[in-house]
Design a protein around this motif. Structure first.
Motif, PDB file in Angstrom:
ATOM      1  N   LEU C  77      35.491  61.821  70.947  1.00  0.00           N
ATOM      2  CA  LEU C  77      36.319  62.469  71.961  1.00  0.00           C
ATOM      3  C   LEU C  77      37.541  63.123  71.326  1.00  0.00           C
ATOM      4  N   SER C  78      38.280  62.315  70.542  1.00  0.00           N
ATOM      5  CA  SER C  78      39.528  62.864  70.024  1.00  0.00           C
ATOM      6  C   SER C  78      39.245  63.925  68.977  1.00  0.00           C
ATOM      7  N   ILE C  81      38.468  67.182  70.785  1.00  0.00           N
ATOM      8  CA  ILE C  81      39.630  67.810  71.408  1.00  0.00           C
ATOM      9  C   ILE C  81      40.628  68.283  70.360  1.00  0.00           C
ATOM     10  N   GLN C  84      39.434  71.549  69.157  1.00  0.00           N
ATOM     11  CA  GLN C  84      39.781  72.584  70.122  1.00  0.00           C
ATOM     12  C   GLN C  84      41.236  73.023  69.967  1.00  0.00           C
TER      13      GLN C  84
ATOM     14  N   PRO D 180      42.028  71.358  76.993  1.00  0.00           N
ATOM     15  CA  PRO D 180      41.431  70.210  76.303  1.00  0.00           C
ATOM     16  C   PRO D 180      42.391  69.029  76.190  1.00  0.00           C
ATOM     17  N   LEU D 181      43.699  69.334  75.951  1.00  0.00           N
ATOM     18  CA  LEU D 181      44.677  68.260  75.829  1.00  0.00           C
ATOM     19  C   LEU D 181      44.817  67.520  77.157  1.00  0.00           C
ATOM     20  N   LEU D 184      41.957  65.163  77.424  1.00  0.00           N
ATOM     21  CA  LEU D 184      42.167  63.978  76.584  1.00  0.00           C
ATOM     22  C   LEU D 184      43.175  63.041  77.235  1.00  0.00           C
ATOM     23  N   LEU D 187      41.422  61.059  79.867  1.00  0.00           N
ATOM     24  CA  LEU D 187      40.371  60.117  79.463  1.00  0.00           C
ATOM     25  C   LEU D 187      40.889  58.972  78.612  1.00  0.00           C
ATOM     26  N   LEU D 188      41.812  59.301  77.682  1.00  0.00           N
ATOM     27  CA  LEU D 188      42.159  58.312  76.661  1.00  0.00           C
ATOM     28  C   LEU D 188      43.079  57.185  77.142  1.00  0.00           C
TER      29      LEU D 188
END
Lengths: 496, 109, 95, 306
Positions: C77-78, C81, C84, D180-181, D184, D187-188
């Motif tokens: 996931l990280s 991202i 990106q 995208p950030l 994240l 989700l995180l």
């Protein structure tokens, strides 16, 4: 290791009371107060009472106070201990902090919710942190615990320097921080070496264990080197003048009177309590030599300053030099250091300089407020605008010059006698010349201040009550001149 | 040579490198970075002492390990204060320069 | 059984390391930010996945194996991202 | 084989240290330092100090973030003169050489407090000796260290311009967060919080504890703020201030209660040591997480007018 004394809890209170104040100040609204200084004053009263109780207990019982924190005896746990010297210095710190606070009240009195509240909130919180850190330095017995105390002191002292937010003071604060951090890192490095060698950091335990080997000497040398940078011993002093001159006057008073004494006090602890055997004469000569250089060079530099606060800051570096003469002057073969007059002289110099320098910075602050500037060349008329402050400045100056009647006089006389007894003629010469130079830079200011201004000055009135705090500090410095001229019992209490 | 000795030598080198960086670098940011390298070396010295003192079924002496944890947090706080001071200094310098530039012509004109 | 697991772990870790090596070579050799990023993120995600798979065979219990899997998922996931974000920064001329 | 691994780690560590000192660009040097922190965490594992490794990995990342954010401030300044640099290099080489000699000459067997630290563990009902050192034997250090962090935050706040000091700090990138950030940051954090609670909870018996958990929570909070999902808090907010000082205040209050039962400052009542320690750890984690995040965010600032 000794168990806790019955009144040992006082040592805990000395640390904890200012911390309670510090935490309370962040949430003044929660405890129903609108101004930060309303928290400060009860804390100051309590802290003064604790320091007074410690001093009287130590003086009455003739024994050091000890406290084993949490019941975990060293070397696993931490101990606190106040001997005669610590007790005197705790009382000194409390008195200076309280009087400076009285003086600062009018400067830092904004409501917490207003924009001006920033300076008030920061000043009082940092002052509390600083006081707690100082007390821990004075009573800590564990070298790592003392490291935490030193860091606490740094984090409280550095932001005080740049409260006005000008680029020049921010730069001074940054330089101060860098020096302080290098000092802490070296100190911690020595601590690591000592732990690797002896498996304990408790000073009381180390005293029994240390051997005169390379590891021990290297560790202590690194620690003393780091502390020298923090104590602004020549030539590591370059951070001090801009920092101490840039801070608001009450902050300068605390920084110059108390904060630089903390690392010096730790050097004394390492020198006399951790190093094994009789101190080495060459090392003592080096420290005394640097002290002598500080006295001569920085007094001359002080004489050439154009700003009053910068001059006082350079005078601080010079006066710190006297403290380091002590290491040479207590090295009498066969006599414990604390029974020499060099010990009494050095400690008395420390205490009387603290009061005199705090008085001087407060007085300079009042003079600058009255005149609107602190340029020495244009001080004429100060004697009329703020007579009490100029008088306090002069009284404090007596102590710096070493003229009777003052604590500085007795201190310097004792150091001079010790130098003669030890046959260290060069030290005796430096003490005498240093006194003359101090006289030169103090009278230079007084002469200008007493002169009549060429044209009538527009001055601002200053509150007499605030001027009186400076005068009180100066009077204490003078009153210290009544201390007897011999090894002083109180300063030897609790030495091994 | 044993593992801890190797790490001890690395710690000695890190202290030397960091100390040189703090003293000889010109930019404050690099000084702070070098201070952190030196700090890492000092903490490793404690770590080596802890590893060598492994006993009682533990992989290392827990006392110096705990000291290092405290030390790391304190070093972080120091780094943060230094970085914020630098940031504020840069802002204030720019503001003071702008103020001087705007007031200078007014005074002389 | 354990010998078989060891063999599996060894093979997977070696395969994973190969992809890491390839990704790093791409990072060092490719000309611009976007292609470097392409090499790095793709190869490293696969490499880490293979290593995690290999290590799961050595896990003392199903819970520990799940933890390893979770590590890969979070890295996935990280990594995606972060890739990106770097690509955007490069596109906007900040790379 | 193991020594070879150690040698590779040490070599990587030193190369990264040199790189971050010597790199021309400030950003490269900050990134090099972050790599250094990661390798250092592995070194701590090799030294048998997993607690320290976790702390180093977590706090080192925040330090790297601070340095990375400050790279634009790296102003070119005059280097010291060449002879002075040579003299300094000589001095530092002397220090390093002396230290290396002392490392080689270290006493054998090494002195240690390990046995003394293990003995009371059963009475405290703790399994992790490092936690026992931090919250029982040397609890005063830990208490004062949290005060150090509070003081650092106050020092940082005091740097604000007068008009902004109670306002919100500037969050870099929060004005125009990228999609995208934001994803994240949605989700995180839940995962991060679960991991933090796990690290905190096992800290009494296994490696882990408040600093590591607090750093993780702080990082999650910063992520949410930087993605623009929540506005930065106003620093004058009383509830925020209460969160900041709550942990240290509770620690101090329980320490003072020790005067009554069992009769000593920072001593925990018999049989209750573990619950008290867990309570303190939970409170300190909350305060430290807020503290660390606020320290990274910096003093209150005005948003630049668009």
């Amino acid at each position: 290791m000794a168990a806790s004394s019955p009144a040992g809890y006082l040592l805990v209170l000395a640390l904890v009371v200012p911390v309670i104040g510090l935490l309370g100040m962040s949430v003044t609204a929660l405890i129903g107060l609108r101004r930060v200084e309303f928290v400060a004053f009860p804390v100051l009263v309590a802290g003064l009472a604790v320091a007074g109780a410690i001093a009287t207990t130590v003086a009455e019982t003739g024994e050091a106070l000890t406290y084993v924190v949490g019941g975990w005896a060293p070397p696993l746990g931490l101990a606190l201990r106040a001997d005669g010297v610590s007790a005197v210095m705790l009382a000194m710190a409390a008195l200076v902090v309280a009087l400076v606070a009285l003086n600062a009240r009018a400067l830092f009195c904004a409501d917490d919710a207003t924009p001006d509240g920033r300076r008030a909130f920061a000043f009082w919180s940092l002052l509390m942190g600083l006081w707690s850190a100082l007390n821990l330095v004075l009573v800590g017995e564990d070298l790592f615990n003392l490291f935490v105390a030193l860091e606490l002191l740094t984090f409280a002292a550095v932001p005080l320097v740049c409260l006005d937010g000008r680029a020049a003071t921010l730069e001074a604060a940054l330089r101060y921080l860098v020096f302080a951090l290098i000092g802490s890192a070296l100190y911690l490095l020595g601590t690591a070496l000592l732990y690797g060698r002896y498996g304990t950091l408790d000073i009381g335990t180390l005293r029994e264990l240390t051997q005169p080997d390379l590891a021990t000497h290297a560790a202590v040398a690194l620690m003393i080197g780091g502390l020298m940078a923090k104590a602004a011993l020549f030539p590591l002093h370059i951070w001090l003048p801009p920092a101490h001159a840039g801070a608001p006057a009450p902050a300068s008073a605390v920084l110059s009177a108390l904060v630089v004494k903390a690392p010096f006090f730790l050097i004394v602890r390492l020198w006399f309590d951790v190093l094994p055997g009789p101190p080495s004469l060459p090392a003592a000569q080096v420290l005394a030599g640097l002290g002598a250089a500080a006295i001569l060079i920085c007094s001359v530099v002080a004489l050439r300053q154009e700003r009053l606060k910068l001059m006082i800051a350079y005078s601080t570096v010079a006066q710190i030099g006297y403290l380091f003469l002590m290491f040479r002057l207590t090295a009498e073969p066969g006599v414990p250091a604390w029974q020499t007059i060099g010990w009494t002289g050095g400690m008395l110099q420390l205490v009387s300089h603290a009061f005199a320098k705090a008085a001087m910075f407060l007085a300079a602050g009042m003079i600058a407020e009255a005149l609107g500037h602190d340029r020495i060349a244009e001080l004429a008329g100060a004697g009329r605008a703020a007579p009490v402050s100029v008088f306090a400045f002069g009284l404090a100056g007596l102590s710096l010059m070493g003229l009777p009647p003052s604590g500085g006089f007795v201190a310097k006389l004792l150091l001079l006698n010790a130098a003669t007894l030890a046959g260290a003629w060069w030290i005796a010469a430096v003490i005498s010349v240093g006194g003359l130079l101090a006289a030169a830079y103090v009278t230079r200011v007084l002469k200008r201040a007493m002169a009549t201004p060429p044209a009538p000055l527009a001055t601002r009135p200053v509150a007499l009550s605030r001027e009186l705090t400076a005068l009180t500090l100066a009077l204490v410095a003078v009153a210290l001149g009544l201390v007897p001229l011999q090894p002083f019992e109180l300063l030897a209490i609790g030495r091994p | 040579m044993s593992g801890p000795t190797l790490y001890g030598l690395a710690a000695a080198l890190l202290v030397g490198l960091g100390l040189y960086g703090v003293l000889a670098q010109a930019s404050p940011l690099r000084r702070v970075l070098a201070f952190n390298l030196m700090g890492a070396g000092v903490f490793l010295m404690f770590g080596v002492a802890a590893r060598r003192g492994a006993a009682a079924g533990l992989p290392g002496d827990p006392v110096p390990q705990a000291l290092v944890i405290t030390g790391i947090v304190v070093a972080f706080a120091a780094t943060a204060l230094a970085v914020m001071l630098m940031r504020r200094l840069a802002q204030t310098r720019a503001e003071e320069a702008a103020a001087a530039a705007s007031s200078a012509p007014a005074e002389h004109g | 059984m354990s010998a078989l697991a060891d063999l599996f772990t060894g093979a997977m870790v070696v395969a994973g390391l190969f992809f890491f090596l390839a990704g790093t070579a791409g990072l060092l050799r490719f000309p611009d930010t976007l292609s470097r990023l392409h090499a790095l993120t793709k190869a490293d995600t696969l490499g880490l996945g293979l290593i995690v798979l290999g290590l799961m065979a050595q896990a003392p219990g199903p819970l520990a194996a799940l933890k390893l899997l979770a590590i890969w998922l979070i890295a996935l996931l990280s990594g995606a991202i972060a890739g990106q974000l770097i690509a955007r920064a490069a596109r906007d001329g900040r790379g | 084989m193991k020594l070879a691994l150690d040698a590779v780690l040490v070599a990587t560590l030193l190369v990264l240290a040199l790189f971050s000192l010597a790199a021309r660009q400030a950003r490269a040097s900050a990134i090099g330092f972050m790599g250094f922190g990661l390798v250092l965490a592995l070194v701590w594992v090799r030294l048998g100090a997993v607690d320290v490794a976790l702390t180093e990995a977590a706090v080192g990342a925040l330090t790297g973030l601070l340095l990375l954010g400050a790279t634009s401030l790296a102003t070119p300044a005059a280097q010291p003169s060449r002879p002075l640099r040579l003299a300094l290099a000589g001095l530092c080489a002397l220090v390093a050489g002396g230290l290396a000699f002392l490392v080689l000459e270290a006493p054998d067997p090494a002195p240690s407090l390990a046995a003394a630290a293990v003995e009371p563990l059963a009475a405290l009902d703790l399994g992790n000796p490092v936690t026992a050192v931090l919250l029982a034997y040397r609890a005063l250090d830990t208490l004062l260290e949290t005060v150090v962090v509070v003081l650092a935050l106050i020092g940082i706040w005091s740097l604000a311009p007068d008009a902004d000091w109670r306002g919100a700090p500037m969050v870099p990138g929060a004005d125009a967060p990228s999609p995208p950030l934001r994803l994240l940051a949605r989700l995180l954090p839940p995962v991060g919080l679960v991991v933090a609670v796990h690290i905190l909870w096992i800290g009494a018996d296994a490696p882990g504890g408040k600093f590591q958990a607090a750093t993780l929570i702080a990082a999650m909070g910063l992520l949410v703020l930087m993605a623009g999902l929540a506005p930065a808090p106003k620093l004058g907010n009383t509830r925020l201030r209460a969160l900041v000082v709550g942990g240290p205040a509770l620690f101090l209050a329980l320490g003072l209660l020790g005067f009554l039962v069992p009769g000593s400052f920072l001593a925990w009542p018999e049989g209750l040591a573990k619950p008290v320690i867990v309570l303190i750890e939970v409170a300190l984690t909350t305060s430290l997480a807020v503290l660390l995040a606020l320290i990274v965010l910096g003093p209150g600032a005005r948003r630049p007018r668009a």
